[in-house]
Design an enzyme around this catalytic site. Structure first.
Site, PDB file in Angstrom:
ATOM      1  N   ASP A 123      19.796 106.279  59.119  1.00 51.09           N
ATOM      2  CA  ASP A 123      18.943 106.467  57.945  1.00 51.09           C
ATOM      3  C   ASP A 123      17.566 105.851  58.134  1.00 51.09           C
ATOM      4  O   ASP A 123      16.660 106.102  57.351  1.00 51.09           O
ATOM      5  CB  ASP A 123      19.578 105.782  56.726  1.00 51.09           C
ATOM      6  CG  ASP A 123      20.599 106.663  56.057  1.00 51.09           C
ATOM      7  OD1 ASP A 123      20.444 107.890  56.113  1.00 51.09           O
ATOM      8  OD2 ASP A 123      21.549 106.110  55.466  1.00 51.09           O
TER       9      ASP A 123
HETATM   10  C1  GLC Z   1      18.769 101.316  53.999  1.00 50.00           C
HETATM   11  C2  GLC Z   1      19.802 100.658  54.864  1.00 50.00           C
HETATM   12  C3  GLC Z   1      20.604 101.647  55.612  1.00 50.00           C
HETATM   13  C4  GLC Z   1      21.123 102.650  54.629  1.00 50.00           C
HETATM   14  C5  GLC Z   1      19.950 103.282  53.883  1.00 50.00           C
HETATM   15  C6  GLC Z   1      20.326 104.374  52.936  1.00 50.00           C
HETATM   16  O1  GLC Z   1      17.832 101.939  54.780  1.00 50.00           O
HETATM   17  O2  GLC Z   1      19.225  99.776  55.771  1.00 50.00           O
HETATM   18  O3  GLC Z   1      21.650 101.016  56.284  1.00 50.00           O
HETATM   19  O4  GLC Z   1      21.839 103.619  55.288  1.00 50.00           O
HETATM   20  O5  GLC Z   1      19.302 102.288  53.186  1.00 50.00           O
HETATM   21  O6  GLC Z   1      20.929 103.918  51.792  1.00 50.00           O
HETATM   22  C1  GLC Z   2      24.639 102.956  56.301  1.00 50.06           C
HETATM   23  C2  GLC Z   2      24.829 104.293  55.633  1.00 50.06           C
HETATM   24  C3  GLC Z   2      25.202 105.359  56.634  1.00 50.06           C
HETATM   25  C4  GLC Z   2      24.234 105.374  57.778  1.00 50.06           C
HETATM   26  C5  GLC Z   2      24.100 103.993  58.398  1.00 50.06           C
HETATM   27  C6  GLC Z   2      23.045 103.943  59.466  1.00 50.06           C
HETATM   28  O1  GLC Z   2      25.864 102.483  56.732  1.00 50.06           O
HETATM   29  O2  GLC Z   2      25.803 104.238  54.643  1.00 50.06           O
HETATM   30  O3  GLC Z   2      25.252 106.616  56.019  1.00 50.06           O
HETATM   31  O4  GLC Z   2      24.668 106.310  58.700  1.00 50.06           O
HETATM   32  O5  GLC Z   2      23.766 103.057  57.401  1.00 50.06           O
HETATM   33  O6  GLC Z   2      21.758 104.017  58.948  1.00 50.06           O
END
Ligand code: GLC
Ligand code: GLC
Length: 825
Positions: free
Chosen positions: A484
């Site tokens: 993300d």
């Molecule tokens: C933030 C977190 C990430 C998560 C994203 C979406 O960027 O660091 O881990 O997946 O939010 O909620």
């Molecule tokens: C968080 C989110 C997941 C994402 C990950 C890496 O765990 O829930 O959807 O893939 O971060 O960013």
């Protein structure tokens, strides 16, 4: 340093001190009513949705930590204490917390008075039941005062912690006998209320927080507890609470048992009130209270809960030479899979429950670790998730569990989302053999008129990738892929903009994201997941369509070798300028973990596999797990987005993001490197981190999302500080993926379309192992022998006495027991 120990026979983790390095929690409930409970009884409850239907209040990021919960207070002639130590924090003569499967038992003892409290949420029941056993272990009679305590949340947890101008005037309660009812907004638009009851006469109560606690006191010194009395207060606005008050005398050796219920009730509109039109109709609540109002009924409920978990955990049971593996596979990893399946990433001590709903990719991946436990619920979930998909195969990134609708606030265009759907539906079919799911009519965008078959959903998912390729023929990166925080189209320079949803004006005309930035990760995932789609089509006799899909997979593999192979590993992406990301040519972030595992498992190139595994070991591996990228980013790269906002060593910037460690474990095992796979497995498996709990901080019985990487501390010139420190425990895709890694790749017990495949890839020094697996109605007794001490390679397989070629035990309908004996060599 350890703070407790595993009690495997009881399937419990026994915490021996309340001063754990972080609150260590458990989850109660597996259906609609959920509670989080820490080892000092902090936490909160909600019904289905931690944001929209919050029952008790909790303050995140509080000082001190973990304030607010369900508390019992004792005033024993001026000595004030709680059975779980907090919030009063009087030193106890003894303390113990046992977190088990869906229950928690906290026992405290002070001045010969012992208080044992058991908390659980029964099956098919919307409430938390609490049994308090008070025992006078002294030789003289004891008279003391006793209070319960819970603080109501005014239902919408987000509104509850922001909209004070309204909320301080709306709180309402009702009291009848020994039950306190919370009915804020019930008169008007809500058809639900909550209650807190006890199965005994009380000597008083409080429902107004300021009366009970005192405006300038805290949970640690409520005024009424200090005074040894109660206020019989009736909340009318401000903060409603529920506190029962009782004066108790126990003879020497005598015990008293009280059973409390914290319940949630929904009422049909026309039956909400008694005849007067304003008193709550308590029929349903009373029936709930009646169900658990004696110690005998309480015990029966606990027994039922144990039986439920016996059954669930009886589906897969392994006996390997490593106790820690057995403990993870047979108990805790499966338990965590249930919790992540139920709660996705919504409510933990690191996820506030007000932030987000269920993730499309998260929930699909959670299915992988859960599907064998309750396939029916997995099927229902798959249909719920698929119903939020868009007709072109794109997906809402999240949906709300209460409404089951796609969340428009966050929208879609996360490039990996559709692929996880193919993987999870395939896993469901492999587990159950239920091909009928492909015929199920499933809406698009929750619109019944747009319903098509599940197979159609998989088809648009597959082609959503094929139809969105960039200049090299690799999938477009869009807003983000699995990571993300790699946001190649965001170019954000304004604080507060969401890296995931902000649309940079320069890409508006192109549909919101760059048509140049490409994701090698999605390419690798595509080549890994794609064969499942092909397998499904072939099974259905759609050979032309299967061949067409296979062509796309083969093409993608070619593109990967031509445009994404960096010489020793696979690159991560092309950015919006068309420049390489995750390449030796880069200054920082030269190698990333994400694409490597799936590329290896796609059999793209033998030599590439070897080199990649070596590079991973050299560049990414540490004694605490594999870091996500290396070197860490030390400055903000506007063209990469959120990833470079984290200080090095944390989260997606070179943290040990345990979720994708599992992909490497799978890949190493797949490639026959059982020793390497097991090394990575044991670096992060919670049971193995128990000994260093002081460093690791989070619960030693469940995975967390992240462990500080080798670069942690680099930002403050103290590289290595916090290396090995865990964060964000419980709700992580790591649970499902490590379940897959250990059970399906290392131990090699892998459901396949045609039957159960058994192809272990274990440490060479193991003599073998045994396992039982319930699969499609039959019990498989599996024995693996490893006389030549290899990692991988099924030399012979004997099924019910007859030799069988290969390593897939053919599925025979109606068979109840199957004995499988495998010799590696
Ligand atoms: C933030 C977190 C990430 C998560 C994203 C979406 O960027 O660091 O881990 O997946 O939010 O909620
Ligand atoms: C968080 C989110 C997941 C994402 C990950 C890496 O765990 O829930 O959807 O893939 O971060 O960013």
């Amino acid at each position: 340093m350890k703070f407790g120990h595993f009690d495997d026979a009881n399937r419990e983790y026994v915490i021996e001190t309340p001063r754990t390095p972080y609150p260590w929690i458990n989850y109660l409930g597996t259906q609609g009513f959920f509670s989080l409970i820490s080892n000092t009884a902090g936490g909160y409850s909600f019904y289905k949705d931690a944001r929209l239907r919050r029952i008790t209040r909790y303050r995140y990021n509080n000082v001190p930590i973990d304030m607010g919960g369900r508390y019992f207070y004792i005033n024993d002639n001026g000595t004030i204490w709680n059975p779980g130590w907090s919030p009063v924090k009087t030193e106890l003569d003894s303390y113990e917390c046992r977190h088990g499967m869906g229950y928690t038992i906290i026992t405290g003892k002070k001045n010969d008075l012992k208080a044992q409290v058991t908390f659980f949420v029964p099956q098919d029941y919307d409430g938390e039941v609490q049994q308090v056993v008070l025992t006078n272990e002294g030789s003289a009679p004891k008279t003391f005062k006793f209070w319960s305590f819970a603080e109501w949340c005014l239902w919408d947890a987000q509104d509850d912690c922001t909209n004070f101008q309204r909320n301080f005037s709306t709180g309402r309660v009702e009291i009848k006998d020994s039950t306190i009812y919370h009915k804020t907004e019930y008169r008007d638009r809500r058809n639900h209320f909550a209650f807190y009851s006890v199965n005994d006469k009380i000597d008083g109560y409080d429902t107004d927080r300021d009366t009970f606690i005192g405006l300038y006191n805290g949970f640690h010194n409520p005024q009424k507890v200090l005074d040894g009395t109660c206020g019989n207060s009736l909340a009318d606005g401000w903060s409603p609470i529920a506190s029962h008050y009782k004066e108790i005398t126990l003879a020497a050796g005598e015990s008293k048992t009280l059973v409390f219920v914290l319940g949630y009730v929904e009422m049909p509109v026309e039956q909400k009130f008694e005849a007067d039109g304003k008193t709550i109709n308590k029929e349903k609540a009373l029936a709930m209270i009646e169900k658990y109002n004696t110690p005998e009924k309480f015990a029966a409920g606990m027994k039922e809960l144990r039986a439920y978990w016996d059954k669930l955990l009886g589906i897969l049971n392994v006996n390997t030479p490593e106790d820690k593996v057995n403990r993870m596979v047979n108990i805790w990893n499966q338990y965590q899979c249930m919790v992540t399946f139920n709660l996705s990433r919504s409510a933990s001590y690191f996820e506030s429950g007000i932030g987000r709903g269920m993730g499309f990719r998260d929930s699909n991946q959670d299915i992988l670790g859960f599907v064998h436990q309750i396939p029916d619920r997995a099927r229902e979930r798959l249909i719920d998730i698929a119903s939020t998909q868009l007709p072109d195969g794109g997906c809402y990134h999240q949906y709300q569990p209460l409404t089951k609708k796609g969340n428009a606030d966050i929208g879609g265009d996360f490039s990996d989302d559709p692929l996880w759907m193919i993987l999870s539906v395939s896993a469901y079919i492999k587990e159950t053999g239920d091909w009928s799911i492909l015929d199920a009519k499933v809406p698009y965008d929750n619109d019944e008129s747009k319903a098509k078959s599940m197979l159609d959903h998989l088809t648009v998912s597959f082609y959503h990738i094929v139809n969105n390729l960039g200049p090299h023929g690799l999938p477009l990166a869009m807003r983000a892929d699995w990571n993300d925080c790699i946001n190649l189209s965001c170019f954000s320079d304004t604080p507060g903009e969401s890296f995931q949803t902000y649309t940079n004006p320069k890409f508006k005309a192109e549909g919101g994201y760059s048509k140049v930035a490409e994701s090698v990760f999605v390419a690798a995932l595509f080549t890994y997941v794609g064969p499942n789609f092909v397998g499904i089509l072939n099974h259905l006799g759609k050979v032309d369509e299967a061949a067409k899909a296979q062509e796309q997979i083969d093409k993608m593999k070619k593109v990967m070798m031509e445009s994404a192979w960096d010489g020793n590993w696979f690159m991560r992406a092309y950015d919006a300028y068309g420049k390489k990301m995750g390449s030796k040519e880069c200054e920082e972030g030269q190698i990333f973990i994400e694409p490597q595992g799936f590329a290896i498992m796609s059999d793209i190139d033998k030599d590439a596999t070897k080199k990649t595994l070596a590079a991973i070991d050299e560049r990414l591996n540490t004694k605490h797990g594999l870091v996500l990228n290396n070197p860490a980013f030390s400055k903000y790269y506007i063209e990469y987005g959120e990833i470079s906002t984290y200080p090095g060593g944390y989260k997606e910037n070179a943290g040990i993001f345990t979720h994708n460690n599992a992909w490497i474990i799978c890949a190493a095992a797949y490639a026959g490197e059982g020793d390497q796979a097991f090394k990575y497995y044991s670096e992060i498996a919670p049971a193995y981190t128990e000994e260093t709990s002081d460093l690791h901080k989070t619960e030693p019985y469940v995975y967390g999302q992240m462990i500080g990487g080798k670069d942690a501390g680099s930002d403050i010139g103290q590289t290595g500080k916090n290396f090995g420190q865990g964060k964000n425990s419980w709700l992580t895709g790591t649970a499902a993926w490590n379940m897959v890694a250990i059970s399906q790749y290392i131990l090699g017990i892998q459901p396949d379309f045609d039957g159960l495949k058994v192809d272990p890839s274990i440490p060479a020094n193991w003599d073998g192992f045994t396992a039982t697996r319930l699969f499609r109605g039959a019990k498989y007794n599996i024995t693996i022998k490893n006389p030549s001490h290899v990692c991988k390679g099924v030399k012979s397989m004997v099924v019910d006495g007859a030799a069988v070629e290969g390593c897939v035990v053919p599925y025979v309908e109606g068979k109840k027991e199957v004995n499988v004996e495998i010799t590696l060599g």
